[in-house]
Design a protein around this motif. Sequence first.
Motif, PDB file in Angstrom:
ATOM      1  N   SER A 178       0.845  -1.196   0.000  1.00  0.00           N
ATOM      2  CA  SER A 178       0.000   0.000   0.000  1.00  0.00           C
ATOM      3  C   SER A 178       0.879   1.244   0.000  1.00  0.00           C
ATOM      4  O   SER A 178       1.610   1.500   0.966  1.00  0.00           O
ATOM      5  N   GLU A 179       0.824   2.010  -1.086  1.00  0.00           N
ATOM      6  CA  GLU A 179       1.566   3.267  -1.154  1.00  0.00           C
ATOM      7  C   GLU A 179       0.948   4.302  -0.216  1.00  0.00           C
ATOM      8  O   GLU A 179       1.643   5.136   0.367  1.00  0.00           O
ATOM      9  N   LEU A 180      -0.372   4.230  -0.038  1.00  0.00           N
ATOM     10  CA  LEU A 180      -1.077   5.201   0.800  1.00  0.00           C
ATOM     11  C   LEU A 180      -0.737   5.020   2.277  1.00  0.00           C
ATOM     12  O   LEU A 180      -0.439   5.980   2.993  1.00  0.00           O
ATOM     13  N   LEU A 181      -0.780   3.749   2.734  1.00  0.00           N
ATOM     14  CA  LEU A 181      -0.517   3.460   4.144  1.00  0.00           C
ATOM     15  C   LEU A 181       0.958   3.204   4.425  1.00  0.00           C
ATOM     16  O   LEU A 181       1.391   3.226   5.585  1.00  0.00           O
ATOM     17  N   GLY A 182       1.708   2.929   3.373  1.00  0.00           N
ATOM     18  CA  GLY A 182       3.128   2.666   3.547  1.00  0.00           C
ATOM     19  C   GLY A 182       3.429   1.354   4.236  1.00  0.00           C
ATOM     20  O   GLY A 182       4.425   1.224   4.951  1.00  0.00           O
ATOM     21  N   ASN A 183       2.564   0.361   4.044  1.00  0.00           N
ATOM     22  CA  ASN A 183       2.813  -0.942   4.662  1.00  0.00           C
ATOM     23  C   ASN A 183       2.697  -2.058   3.637  1.00  0.00           C
ATOM     24  O   ASN A 183       2.355  -1.843   2.469  1.00  0.00           O
ATOM     25  N   GLU A 184       2.983  -3.265   4.086  1.00  0.00           N
ATOM     26  CA  GLU A 184       2.955  -4.442   3.220  1.00  0.00           C
ATOM     27  C   GLU A 184       2.363  -5.614   3.986  1.00  0.00           C
ATOM     28  O   GLU A 184       2.724  -5.853   5.145  1.00  0.00           O
ATOM     29  N   THR A 185       1.448  -6.315   3.373  1.00  0.00           N
ATOM     30  CA  THR A 185       0.842  -7.493   4.002  1.00  0.00           C
ATOM     31  C   THR A 185       1.034  -8.710   3.108  1.00  0.00           C
ATOM     32  O   THR A 185       1.072  -8.579   1.882  1.00  0.00           O
ATOM     33  N   VAL A 186       1.172  -9.855   3.745  1.00  0.00           N
ATOM     34  CA  VAL A 186       1.340 -11.110   3.012  1.00  0.00           C
ATOM     35  C   VAL A 186       0.271 -12.092   3.469  1.00  0.00           C
ATOM     36  O   VAL A 186       0.090 -12.307   4.676  1.00  0.00           O
ATOM     37  N   SER A 187      -0.458 -12.648   2.520  1.00  0.00           N
ATOM     38  CA  SER A 187      -1.554 -13.569   2.840  1.00  0.00           C
ATOM     39  C   SER A 187      -1.465 -14.806   1.977  1.00  0.00           C
ATOM     40  O   SER A 187      -1.524 -14.705   0.750  1.00  0.00           O
ATOM     41  N   PRO A 188      -1.347 -15.990   2.589  1.00  0.00           N
ATOM     42  CA  PRO A 188      -1.404 -17.225   1.802  1.00  0.00           C
ATOM     43  C   PRO A 188      -2.834 -17.531   1.407  1.00  0.00           C
ATOM     44  O   PRO A 188      -3.783 -16.968   1.970  1.00  0.00           O
ATOM     45  N   GLY A 189      -3.001 -18.407   0.444  1.00  0.00           N
ATOM     46  CA  GLY A 189      -4.353 -18.772   0.044  1.00  0.00           C
ATOM     47  C   GLY A 189      -4.367 -19.726  -1.129  1.00  0.00           C
ATOM     48  O   GLY A 189      -3.323 -20.250  -1.546  1.00  0.00           O
TER      49      GLY A 189
END
Length: 212
Positions: free
Chosen positions: A48-59
């Motif tokens: 997320s460029e807006l929030l400045g974070n990164e999330t990783v989700s398996p699936g």
Amino acid sequence: MKIQALIFNLIITFFSLVQAAEPDLKKVLSKLYKSPMVTFEVEKKTKSELLGNETVSPGKIYLSSKKFRWDTEGNEKSKIIYDGKIIWTIQDPPKGFKAPPQITKMKLDKKSEGQVFLNNLFQENFNLHFKLTKKEKNEKIWSFYLKPLQKNLGVDELKIKVDVKNEIKEISYVDEIQNKIFIAVNKTTISKKLNSKLFQFKPPNGAQVNEL
């Protein structure tokens, strides 16, 4: 000895050319489209460029003809189920919160097609939805850049990485709110039988369903 060395060199050259051959993206996608069911074990990375974070989700992503399902695990569990007519989105509450899931029901139309736009890749006429604009090779991976032909899909550009075994390794794009999405395909399983229950959904008793 010279003849044997020449034959050996020709064999090595032949296999080098075969390994370096450019994958045919249309054939790669067609093979998956023609299969009764395909399962991708994936890892989704969202930047997320807006929030400045990164999330990783398996699936897991399931495909079958014109049906589609994407189950996401991790901190935010969710499901997108498309049975060929109706799109269901099920968002579970965050861990530690006791609340019913948020359920949305949508009929497939131009407004909702973006929810399952990846499904358009694996259709017989995928070239009606995407145009190949560029391709490049980096070591043993080929990258194919696709431009969506319809604005309602919610993405400007799509990139598919394919290895020399003609297997999809990654799908990436930028979504409608400018998040950078990377879907790493860790394993692909092609099944000879369709599990139709995977593409069916019935809201639990008492659940609130938002219809759009």
